[in-house]
Design an enzyme around this catalytic site. Structure first.
Site, mmCIF file in Angstrom:
data_model
loop_
_atom_site.group_PDB
_atom_site.id
_atom_site.type_symbol
_atom_site.label_atom_id
_atom_site.label_comp_id
_atom_site.label_asym_id
_atom_site.label_seq_id
_atom_site.Cartn_x
_atom_site.Cartn_y
_atom_site.Cartn_z
ATOM 1 N N ASN A 130 44.117 34.930 22.131
ATOM 2 C CA ASN A 130 43.464 33.920 22.959
ATOM 3 C C ASN A 130 43.743 34.286 24.411
ATOM 4 O OD1 ASN A 130 42.465 31.683 24.265
ATOM 5 N ND2 ASN A 130 43.946 30.245 23.410
ATOM 6 N N GLU A 152 46.526 21.332 17.354
ATOM 7 C CA GLU A 152 46.370 21.858 18.699
ATOM 8 C C GLU A 152 46.627 20.777 19.738
ATOM 9 O OE1 GLU A 152 46.108 24.831 19.552
ATOM 10 O OE2 GLU A 152 45.384 25.924 17.816
ATOM 11 N N ASN A 163 49.693 28.120 24.871
ATOM 12 C CA ASN A 163 48.408 28.126 25.568
ATOM 13 C C ASN A 163 48.190 26.884 26.424
ATOM 14 O OD1 ASN A 163 47.520 26.055 23.767
ATOM 15 N ND2 ASN A 163 46.899 27.602 22.279
ATOM 16 N N ARG A 191 47.774 32.495 31.442
ATOM 17 C CA ARG A 191 48.813 33.153 30.652
ATOM 18 C C ARG A 191 48.662 34.672 30.653
ATOM 19 N NH1 ARG A 191 49.335 31.506 24.432
ATOM 20 N NH2 ARG A 191 47.265 32.450 24.382
#
Length: 387
Positions: free
Chosen positions: A189, A128, A243, A197
């Site tokens: 998410n 991530e 993200n 987003r």
């Protein structure tokens, strides 16, 4: 003795640079075991046991079983030592281990670093971006306690991660399936992102026909259900929106959800130059190229009407193909060959540190990790949409 052990002995004997075995528990044990077997072939040498701890607790609860909570044996071809691994978090586990994988989790850094025995090697592991793993970064005063890095960055010791464009093996007769739908987006998410987003997608929906899947969408598609992702090939375009706005952070949303399915990815996250460097040429549409939603919408409708223009986004298939990278990074719990590969990388760095410069280039891990995508570089307006 296996050939891997012999290679290691010969490398140690012939190495040009001095390696302090006392400051490297992994190398010291493997070296001693290989030498013992070479010099005492008719006797039983001391058993060499190397313990590899996967330091994780809260974030790994769903991923672990009762078996890997205990020390579990595995073997690596390059050494006669016996390897053992487990998932744990106690200070006792840390003190017993020769190698520690720092996996995503919250932790007491001061206690962990103070419990670290001399010569223990640490691997930084993250698939991530920094926005999602601040707990992985030790406070600034601890410098860089990691020996090697395993991340999505190409500058890491092991990386990059998800996929790559291979020009050595192009498709001979690439085919593009006929699409029946315009655009899709899949995400679960909805809020834990570095930019708005979900809000951005909802604004696009006012102008384009977008089918949305997952917890953030209107249509159901259980993540691991059989055949769930077969719908991807029905769409001309896929919103491959990351993200986080971090350099080189190009995930399976781009590679798997879009390119692998035969859709054109519409991207946002890293800057355009990162996609141009890492992705197939002319394979994506970057939202930064448009000043307004109307300009973007007009271009999508143009491609939808004009097959020749649309198919130009698949010309790259005559130059190469997308291949999966090693699953080392994308698998949270490491076992078997993946662990061996990373341990071998630790050994190679121990013997040839100049070939793995990441740690020396980033003496303060906190500053490097959180400097990858600083807050002041995050865009708050995309096209004419506030995010």
């Amino acid at each position: 003795m296996e050939s891997g052990g012999q290679w290691l002995v010969e490398t140690l004997i012939n190495m040009k640079h001095k390696v302090s075995l006392q400051e490297n528990r992994l190398l010291s044990k493997i070296h001693k075991s290989a030498i013992d077997r070479q010099n005492n072939s008719n006797t039983s040498p001391d058993i060499c046991v190397i313990k590899v701890l996967q330091l994780c607790k809260t974030m790994c609860v769903r991923m672990i079983t009762e078996a890997n909570k205990r020390w579990t044996k595995f073997s690596c071809k390059f050494s006669n030592c016996r390897f053992e691994t487990k998932v744990g978090y106690s200070l006792k586990d840390i003190q017993e281990s020769d190698v520690v994988f720092i996996l995503p989790d919250s932790r007491d850094w001061k206690a962990i670093i103070e419990s670290r025995p001399k010569g223990q090697l640490w691997v930084f592991h993250s698939k991530e971006a920094p926005f999602h793993g601040p707990e992985q970064s030790p406070p600034r005063e601890f410098g860089n306690p990691f020996n090697i890095s395993l991340t999505f960055m190409t500058s890491s010791d092991i990386g990059p991660a998800y996929h790559y464009f291979d020009t050595r093996n192009p498709e001979q007769n690439p085919k593009v399936l006929r699409k029946t739908k315009l655009m899709s987006w899949a995400s679960s998410n909805c809020n834990h992102t570095s930019w708005g987003r979900t809000r951005f997608v909802h604004e696009l929906e006012k102008h384009l026909d977008i089918d949305t899947y997952g917890l953030c969408g209107r249509l159901e598609c259980p993540r691991f259900s059989e055949g769930c992702w077969s719908f991807r090939a029905d769409y001309k375009f896929n919103l491959a929106l990351e993200n986080s706005q971090c350099p080189e952070y190009i995930t399976e949303k781009f590679w798997y959800n879009a390119l692998d399915a035969g859709s054109v990815p519409i991207v946002f996250g890293p800057p355009r130059e990162d996609y141009e460097r890492l992705a197939p040429p002319h394979s994506f549409i970057h939202v930064d190229d448009f000043k307004t939603v109307q300009e973007f919408t007009d271009y999508i409708h143009l491609l939808d009407r004009n097959d020749d223009l649309y198919l130009e986004y698949f010309a790259w298939r005559r130059l190469g193909r997308v291949e999966k990278s090693s699953p080392i990074l994308t698998t949270r719990i490491q076992t078997g060959r993946r662990l061996c590969y990373i341990i071998m990388t630790l050994l190679k760095k121990s013997l040839s540190p100049d070939e793995y410069p990441w740690k020396d280039q980033h003496p303060n891990f906190h500053d490097w990790w959180h400097g990858l995508c600083p807050k002041d570089s995050q865009k708050r307006r995309i096209m004419d949409i506030d995010v």
